[in-house]
Every structure is written in structure tokens, then in C-alpha cells.
Design a protein around this motif. Structure first.
Motif, PDB file in Angstrom:
ATOM      1  N   ILE A   6       0.849  -1.206   0.000  1.00 40.94           N
ATOM      2  CA  ILE A   6       0.000   0.000   0.000  1.00 40.94           C
ATOM      3  C   ILE A   6       0.880   1.250   0.000  1.00 40.94           C
ATOM      4  O   ILE A   6       0.625   2.208  -0.731  1.00 40.94           O
ATOM      5  CB  ILE A   6      -0.946  -0.015   1.216  1.00 40.94           C
ATOM      6  CG1 ILE A   6      -1.974  -1.143   1.057  1.00 40.94           C
ATOM      7  CG2 ILE A   6      -1.644   1.327   1.362  1.00 40.94           C
ATOM      8  CD1 ILE A   6      -2.840  -1.346   2.269  1.00 40.94           C
ATOM      9  N   TYR A   7       1.959   1.256   0.799  1.00 36.00           N
ATOM     10  CA  TYR A   7       2.869   2.392   0.853  1.00 36.00           C
ATOM     11  C   TYR A   7       3.543   2.636  -0.498  1.00 36.00           C
ATOM     12  O   TYR A   7       3.586   3.770  -0.988  1.00 36.00           O
ATOM     13  CB  TYR A   7       3.926   2.149   1.942  1.00 36.00           C
ATOM     14  CG  TYR A   7       4.984   3.214   1.983  1.00 36.00           C
ATOM     15  CD1 TYR A   7       4.718   4.460   2.523  1.00 36.00           C
ATOM     16  CD2 TYR A   7       6.262   2.980   1.460  1.00 36.00           C
ATOM     17  CE1 TYR A   7       5.688   5.441   2.555  1.00 36.00           C
ATOM     18  CE2 TYR A   7       7.232   3.947   1.487  1.00 36.00           C
ATOM     19  CZ  TYR A   7       6.939   5.186   2.034  1.00 36.00           C
ATOM     20  OH  TYR A   7       7.896   6.167   2.058  1.00 36.00           O
ATOM     21  N   CYS A   8       4.031   1.577  -1.137  1.00 33.39           N
ATOM     22  CA  CYS A   8       4.681   1.713  -2.445  1.00 33.39           C
ATOM     23  C   CYS A   8       3.702   2.185  -3.503  1.00 33.39           C
ATOM     24  O   CYS A   8       4.037   3.008  -4.370  1.00 33.39           O
ATOM     25  CB  CYS A   8       5.314   0.381  -2.862  1.00 33.39           C
ATOM     26  SG  CYS A   8       6.773  -0.039  -1.904  1.00 33.39           S
ATOM     27  N   THR A   9       2.483   1.702  -3.470  1.00 38.62           N
ATOM     28  CA  THR A   9       1.454   2.120  -4.422  1.00 38.62           C
ATOM     29  C   THR A   9       1.133   3.608  -4.237  1.00 38.62           C
ATOM     30  O   THR A   9       0.984   4.352  -5.206  1.00 38.62           O
ATOM     31  CB  THR A   9       0.189   1.257  -4.254  1.00 38.62           C
ATOM     32  OG1 THR A   9       0.537  -0.118  -4.342  1.00 38.62           O
ATOM     33  CG2 THR A   9      -0.847   1.606  -5.296  1.00 38.62           C
ATOM     34  N   ALA A  10       1.024   4.058  -3.001  1.00 33.08           N
ATOM     35  CA  ALA A  10       0.724   5.463  -2.717  1.00 33.08           C
ATOM     36  C   ALA A  10       1.857   6.363  -3.211  1.00 33.08           C
ATOM     37  O   ALA A  10       1.619   7.417  -3.813  1.00 33.08           O
ATOM     38  CB  ALA A  10       0.499   5.661  -1.224  1.00 33.08           C
ATOM     39  N   VAL A  11       3.101   5.963  -2.974  1.00 31.22           N
ATOM     40  CA  VAL A  11       4.246   6.744  -3.443  1.00 31.22           C
ATOM     41  C   VAL A  11       4.263   6.788  -4.967  1.00 31.22           C
ATOM     42  O   VAL A  11       4.505   7.841  -5.575  1.00 31.22           O
ATOM     43  CB  VAL A  11       5.566   6.161  -2.874  1.00 31.22           C
ATOM     44  CG1 VAL A  11       6.776   6.795  -3.550  1.00 31.22           C
ATOM     45  CG2 VAL A  11       5.630   6.347  -1.371  1.00 31.22           C
ATOM     46  N   VAL A  18       2.315  14.125  -9.666  1.00 31.96           N
ATOM     47  CA  VAL A  18       3.204  15.287  -9.779  1.00 31.96           C
ATOM     48  C   VAL A  18       3.714  15.433 -11.201  1.00 31.96           C
ATOM     49  O   VAL A  18       3.754  16.539 -11.761  1.00 31.96           O
ATOM     50  CB  VAL A  18       4.375  15.167  -8.767  1.00 31.96           C
ATOM     51  CG1 VAL A  18       5.452  16.203  -9.056  1.00 31.96           C
ATOM     52  CG2 VAL A  18       3.867  15.314  -7.357  1.00 31.96           C
ATOM     53  N   ILE A  19       4.098  14.343 -11.824  1.00 33.49           N
ATOM     54  CA  ILE A  19       4.593  14.391 -13.207  1.00 33.49           C
ATOM     55  C   ILE A  19       3.498  14.851 -14.154  1.00 33.49           C
ATOM     56  O   ILE A  19       3.722  15.702 -15.021  1.00 33.49           O
ATOM     57  CB  ILE A  19       5.167  13.016 -13.629  1.00 33.49           C
ATOM     58  CG1 ILE A  19       6.450  12.728 -12.837  1.00 33.49           C
ATOM     59  CG2 ILE A  19       5.441  12.976 -15.128  1.00 33.49           C
ATOM     60  CD1 ILE A  19       6.978  11.321 -13.006  1.00 33.49           C
ATOM     61  N   PHE A  24       0.872  18.858 -17.778  1.00 30.80           N
ATOM     62  CA  PHE A  24      -0.397  19.311 -18.343  1.00 30.80           C
ATOM     63  C   PHE A  24      -1.034  20.492 -17.620  1.00 30.80           C
ATOM     64  O   PHE A  24      -2.153  20.866 -17.933  1.00 30.80           O
ATOM     65  CB  PHE A  24      -1.399  18.151 -18.372  1.00 30.80           C
ATOM     66  CG  PHE A  24      -0.948  17.021 -19.237  1.00 30.80           C
ATOM     67  CD1 PHE A  24      -0.914  17.164 -20.617  1.00 30.80           C
ATOM     68  CD2 PHE A  24      -0.523  15.823 -18.687  1.00 30.80           C
ATOM     69  CE1 PHE A  24      -0.495  16.135 -21.424  1.00 30.80           C
ATOM     70  CE2 PHE A  24      -0.094  14.783 -19.497  1.00 30.80           C
ATOM     71  CZ  PHE A  24      -0.070  14.929 -20.860  1.00 30.80           C
ATOM     72  N   SER A  25      -0.349  21.130 -16.686  1.00 30.71           N
ATOM     73  CA  SER A  25      -0.947  22.276 -16.004  1.00 30.71           C
ATOM     74  C   SER A  25      -0.945  23.476 -16.942  1.00 30.71           C
ATOM     75  O   SER A  25      -0.059  23.625 -17.785  1.00 30.71           O
ATOM     76  CB  SER A  25      -0.178  22.600 -14.725  1.00 30.71           C
ATOM     77  OG  SER A  25       1.135  22.992 -15.033  1.00 30.71           O
ATOM     78  N   PRO A  26      -1.942  24.368 -16.811  1.00 34.34           N
ATOM     79  CA  PRO A  26      -2.006  25.539 -17.706  1.00 34.34           C
ATOM     80  C   PRO A  26      -0.883  26.523 -17.395  1.00 34.34           C
ATOM     81  O   PRO A  26      -0.362  26.566 -16.283  1.00 34.34           O
ATOM     82  CB  PRO A  26      -3.371  26.155 -17.386  1.00 34.34           C
ATOM     83  CG  PRO A  26      -3.709  25.658 -16.029  1.00 34.34           C
ATOM     84  CD  PRO A  26      -3.046  24.318 -15.871  1.00 34.34           C
TER      85      PRO A  26
END
Length: 170
Positions: A6-11, A18-19, A24-26
Motif C-alpha cells: 500500500i505504501y509503495c502504491t501510494a508513493v 506530480v509528473i 499538463f498544467s495551464p
């Protein structure tokens, strides 16, 4: 073991988020993309109506201070849209002629621009046409420089042409 998965999946999901946001942020919104702008307005004395209306007073004597609050419009007509105000504090006495207090502030609110412009009035000679330096501004006019050309068109109306230069970071 389950907590480690669960910890690895969350990271992994946080890293992907973030990527994706970075890709794709304006882009940040900028009002002024051109470094040079020319604007034209008219400064008029405020309209006074009603029984308390009095004729225009003569200008103060040369030894006094000139404090004013006028209307800024799009055109010279009485029906022109008001787009802001022109305010100032000028001491025309020779010993204060180059004072930092001699400033004209234009506050402008249009569909395209909103902010204020500071015009240095150190070298007023009281001619029919004055060319003064713009020393800064706020809002849409942050860090602006340039020239302000005042031309008297009527007894109570001045035409002002602003030649603005925005800094690279505007």
C-alpha cells in the motif's frame, strides 16, 4: 507485507500525479504580453450638478500647492465612458520644483487593464503640451516605465497619451 504494498502504491501514484501536473498544467495567466503599449485618455474636471454647482474657480496662485482629483474618460465628449481618475499633488514653488512629491496618479479600470500609473511631474512648465516621465505602476501596469504626453484641448479637458514600456517580467 500488505502495508508495504500500500505504501509503495501510494508513493507511485503521488509521483505520477506530480509528473502529470507538471506536464499538463495551464500556463500562468499574463495580461500584458507585448512590451510596448500606447493608450489614450482624457482628463476632465469632475461634473458638478445641482444647486451647489458653482463656476470653475481660477487656478491657485503660483506660490500654492495644486491638489486635484479629476475624471479619466475614453473620449473628450461629456458622454464618454469614465475609465478611472487622475489625482495629484504638485507644489509649483521653485524650491519644490524637483520634489519627489510632485506626482500624478492615474487609476485605470477598463476591460483590458486595471491598475494605476505614477507620473513624475518634476518639470512642469505649464505649456499647452507637457511630456512627463512614467515612473511605475500597480496591477496591470506593475513596474511600467515610459512617457505621458499631456495636451490641453479645452479649458477643462486634457488629452493624455501614454507610451508604456513593460519590463520583461510583466
Amino acid at each position: 507485507m500488505l502495508s508495504r504494498i500500500i505504501y509503495c502504491t501510494a508513493v507511485l501514484l503521488a509521483t505520477i500525479a506530480v509528473i502529470l501536473l507538471a506536464l499538463f498544467s495551464p500556463q500562468p495567466y499574463r495580461k500584458n504580453l507585448t512590451p510596448f503599449v500606447a493608450l489614450s485618455f482624457y482628463i476632465r474636471q469632475p461634473r458638478v450638478t445641482g444647486p451647489e454647482a458653482s463656476p470653475v474657480e481660477p487656478p491657485p496662485p503660483p506660490a500654492g500647492a495644486l491638489i486635484f482629483h479629476h475624471t479619466l474618460t475614453e473620449g473628450p465628449e461629456n458622454t464618454s465612458q469614465v475609465v478611472g481618475k487622475a489625482q495629484g499633488f504638485i507644489i509649483p514653488v521653485e524650491s519644490f520644483a524637483h520634489s519627489a512629491f510632485n506626482i500624478i496618479y492615474l487609476t485605470i479600470h477598463t476591460n483590458q487593464y486595471s491598475g494605476s500609473i505614477s507620473i513624475q511631474a518634476k518639470s512642469l512648465i505649464h505649456k499647452e503640451r507637457e511630456v512627463l516621465g512614467i515612473v511605475g505602476g500597480t496591477g496591470s501596469f506593475a513596474f511600467v516605465r515610459g512617457l505621458a504626453v499631456f495636451a490641453k484641448t479645452d479649458e477643462a479637458i486634457y488629452h493624455i497619451k501614454l507610451h508604456l514600456k513593460f519590463s520583461n517580467g510583466s
